[in-house]
Enzyme design. Sequence first.
Site, PDB file in Angstrom:
ATOM      1  N   ASP A  81       0.852  -1.200   0.000  1.00  0.00           N
ATOM      2  CA  ASP A  81       0.000   0.000   0.000  1.00  0.00           C
ATOM      3  C   ASP A  81       0.888   1.250   0.000  1.00  0.00           C
ATOM      4  OD1 ASP A  81      -2.404   1.413   0.214  1.00  0.00           O
ATOM      5  OD2 ASP A  81      -2.421   1.336   2.405  1.00  0.00           O
ATOM      6  N   HIS A  82       0.613   2.195  -0.877  1.00  0.00           N
ATOM      7  CA  HIS A  82       1.335   3.481  -0.940  1.00  0.00           C
ATOM      8  C   HIS A  82       2.859   3.320  -0.955  1.00  0.00           C
ATOM      9  CE1 HIS A  82      -2.187   6.020  -0.611  1.00  0.00           C
ATOM     10  NE2 HIS A  82      -2.644   5.211   0.321  1.00  0.00           N
ATOM     11  N   GLY A 180      -7.912   8.447   7.095  1.00  0.00           N
ATOM     12  CA  GLY A 180      -8.138   8.787   8.494  1.00  0.00           C
ATOM     13  C   GLY A 180      -9.605   8.900   8.880  1.00  0.00           C
ATOM     14  N   LYS A 183     -12.967  12.881   7.509  1.00  0.00           N
ATOM     15  CA  LYS A 183     -12.937  13.023   6.053  1.00  0.00           C
ATOM     16  C   LYS A 183     -13.700  14.229   5.537  1.00  0.00           C
ATOM     17  CE  LYS A 183     -12.580   8.040   5.416  1.00  0.00           C
ATOM     18  NZ  LYS A 183     -11.114   7.950   5.407  1.00  0.00           N
ATOM     19  N   HIS A 210      -9.286   4.957  -2.413  1.00  0.00           N
ATOM     20  CA  HIS A 210      -8.613   5.011  -1.104  1.00  0.00           C
ATOM     21  C   HIS A 210      -9.495   5.795  -0.136  1.00  0.00           C
ATOM     22  CE1 HIS A 210      -4.374   3.625  -1.919  1.00  0.00           C
ATOM     23  NE2 HIS A 210      -4.963   3.508  -3.097  1.00  0.00           N
ATOM     24  N   GLY A 211      -9.088   5.794   1.121  1.00  0.00           N
ATOM     25  CA  GLY A 211      -9.794   6.607   2.119  1.00  0.00           C
ATOM     26  C   GLY A 211     -11.265   6.265   2.225  1.00  0.00           C
ATOM     27  N   ASP A 255      -8.841   0.941   6.224  1.00  0.00           N
ATOM     28  CA  ASP A 255      -7.894   0.735   7.321  1.00  0.00           C
ATOM     29  C   ASP A 255      -8.425   1.357   8.614  1.00  0.00           C
ATOM     30  OD1 ASP A 255      -5.706   0.276   8.908  1.00  0.00           O
ATOM     31  OD2 ASP A 255      -4.413   1.755   7.955  1.00  0.00           O
ATOM     32  N   ARG A 259      -9.041   0.123  12.730  1.00  0.00           N
ATOM     33  CA  ARG A 259      -8.372   0.712  13.903  1.00  0.00           C
ATOM     34  C   ARG A 259      -9.416   1.137  14.935  1.00  0.00           C
ATOM     35  NH1 ARG A 259      -3.235   4.219  11.617  1.00  0.00           N
ATOM     36  NH2 ARG A 259      -2.697   2.772   9.969  1.00  0.00           N
ATOM     37  N   ARG A 280      -4.309 -12.285  26.379  1.00  0.00           N
ATOM     38  CA  ARG A 280      -5.065 -13.184  25.500  1.00  0.00           C
ATOM     39  C   ARG A 280      -6.586 -12.999  25.525  1.00  0.00           C
ATOM     40  NH1 ARG A 280      -1.279 -18.206  26.919  1.00  0.00           N
ATOM     41  NH2 ARG A 280      -2.200 -17.624  28.904  1.00  0.00           N
TER      42      ARG A 280
HETATM   43  P1  13P Z   1      -9.012   4.879   5.437  1.00  0.00           P
HETATM   44  O1  13P Z   1      -8.133   5.749   6.266  1.00  0.00           O
HETATM   45  O2  13P Z   1     -10.273   5.601   5.046  1.00  0.00           O
HETATM   46  O3  13P Z   1      -9.312   3.575   6.073  1.00  0.00           O
HETATM   47  O4  13P Z   1      -8.235   4.582   4.056  1.00  0.00           O
HETATM   48  C1  13P Z   1      -7.289   3.548   3.993  1.00  0.00           C
HETATM   49  C2  13P Z   1      -6.488   3.581   2.744  1.00  0.00           C
HETATM   50  O5  13P Z   1      -6.783   4.258   1.783  1.00  0.00           O
HETATM   51  C3  13P Z   1      -5.291   2.730   2.702  1.00  0.00           C
HETATM   52  O6  13P Z   1      -4.559   2.897   1.521  1.00  0.00           O
HETATM   53  O1  G3H Z   2      -3.245   4.850   3.596  1.00  0.00           O
HETATM   54  C1  G3H Z   2      -2.650   4.569   4.636  1.00  0.00           C
HETATM   55  C2  G3H Z   2      -3.053   3.383   5.394  1.00  0.00           C
HETATM   56  O2  G3H Z   2      -4.141   3.678   6.235  1.00  0.00           O
HETATM   57  C3  G3H Z   2      -1.882   2.801   6.128  1.00  0.00           C
HETATM   58  O3  G3H Z   2      -1.529   3.603   7.214  1.00  0.00           O
HETATM   59  O4  G3H Z   2       0.883   4.078   6.814  1.00  0.00           O
HETATM   60  O5  G3H Z   2      -0.117   4.278   9.102  1.00  0.00           O
HETATM   61  O6  G3H Z   2       0.220   2.025   8.059  1.00  0.00           O
HETATM   62  P1  G3H Z   2      -0.022   3.490   7.829  1.00  0.00           P
HETATM   63 ZN    ZN Z   3      -4.622   4.923   0.813  1.00  0.00          ZN
END
Ligand code: 13P
Ligand code: G3H
Ligand code: ZN
Length: 314
Positions: A81-82, A180, A183, A210-211, A255, A259, A280
């Site tokens: 990712d990224h 995040g 948004k 994404h996002g 993501d 969280r 556990r």
């Molecule tokens: P979110 O922060 O909306 O979960 O987006 C995650 C994301 O784009 C990871 O690449």
């Molecule tokens: O787009 C980013 C993802 O939410 C991953 O986040 O770089 O903190 O692992 P991170």
């Molecule tokens: Zn992303």
Amino acid sequence: MIVTTKKLFEAAYGKYAIGAYNINNLEQTMGLFRGNMDSQAPFIIQISKGARSYTHKLMLEGLIRSADAVFPDAVFAVHLDHGDEETCIDCINSGFYSSVMIDASHEPFEKNIEITRKIVELAHAKGIVVEAELGQLGGVEEHVKVDEADAKLTNPEQAAEFVERTGCDSLAVAIGTSHGAFKFSGNQSIRLDVLEQIQKLLPGFPLVMHGSSSVPQDEVERINAAGGNLKGAKGVDADQFLHAAQLGVTKINIDTDGRLVWTRVHREYFRDHPENFDLRPIGKVFMDEYAKFIASKNQKLGSAGKLPEVKKML
Ligand code: 13P
Ligand code: G3H
Ligand code: ZN
């Protein structure tokens, strides 16, 4: 079974989207596989640069290989990712990743093309697929003028040229979402109008959103009631996922919502069990909740129940 995203996107295009979920540790990995098996969905595991260095890049690889053996019916892609250039090259050479994202979206158009094309050449030589990004993700603020906000979104004509010149396999587009938990500051939402224009110029080509966390308000309220402070958190309306899928989005990245599950489970558990210091019992609660979260997201994405037909296509 680890696959590239190519077959998954072929099966999903225009009908549903594949969930792309970030993981960092054992409990997420276990919950992720269980949730996808419970809902019979193909899926994409996303590993960020931060996740690779949280412990050691080989630790996540080991966890995923073990999960593959524990859940032999699972069908999934392993995706960086990224990625920057260096991390993409490391993943391409690792022999483990089936897909990488080169994110040079912060670079000027020509530079983005140059970097992306280089990664595409290296990846394709090893049978690995590449996601690229064009446009700038960013939350939409109510006070920002429409043309200023639009300037950051993916330009549809540029998107068509970018795909043609880079040879990338899928494209992450900026259509108003951001990463995040915060948004949107008002009633804004995904720019489906922009997505529609992109699809017209790139028919049949897999797009990525994404996002896409929806930051459920009941989750935020529970976190805040258990000592958290996430006032004003707001996300994407998950009921728009299928509309986005009809407009060519085949991969939806989530993501933050995972969280939030982790935060809610841990805050509530320690509030309600102040005597506990064993890792556990809470880990088990989290894995159960994470599996339920993944299964319910897959319902919204339309990927739930699609595993048997995807397997037939492989
Ligand atoms: P979110 O922060 O909306 O979960 O987006 C995650 C994301 O784009 C990871 O690449
Ligand atoms: O787009 C980013 C993802 O939410 C991953 O986040 O770089 O903190 O692992 P991170
Ligand atoms: Zn992303």
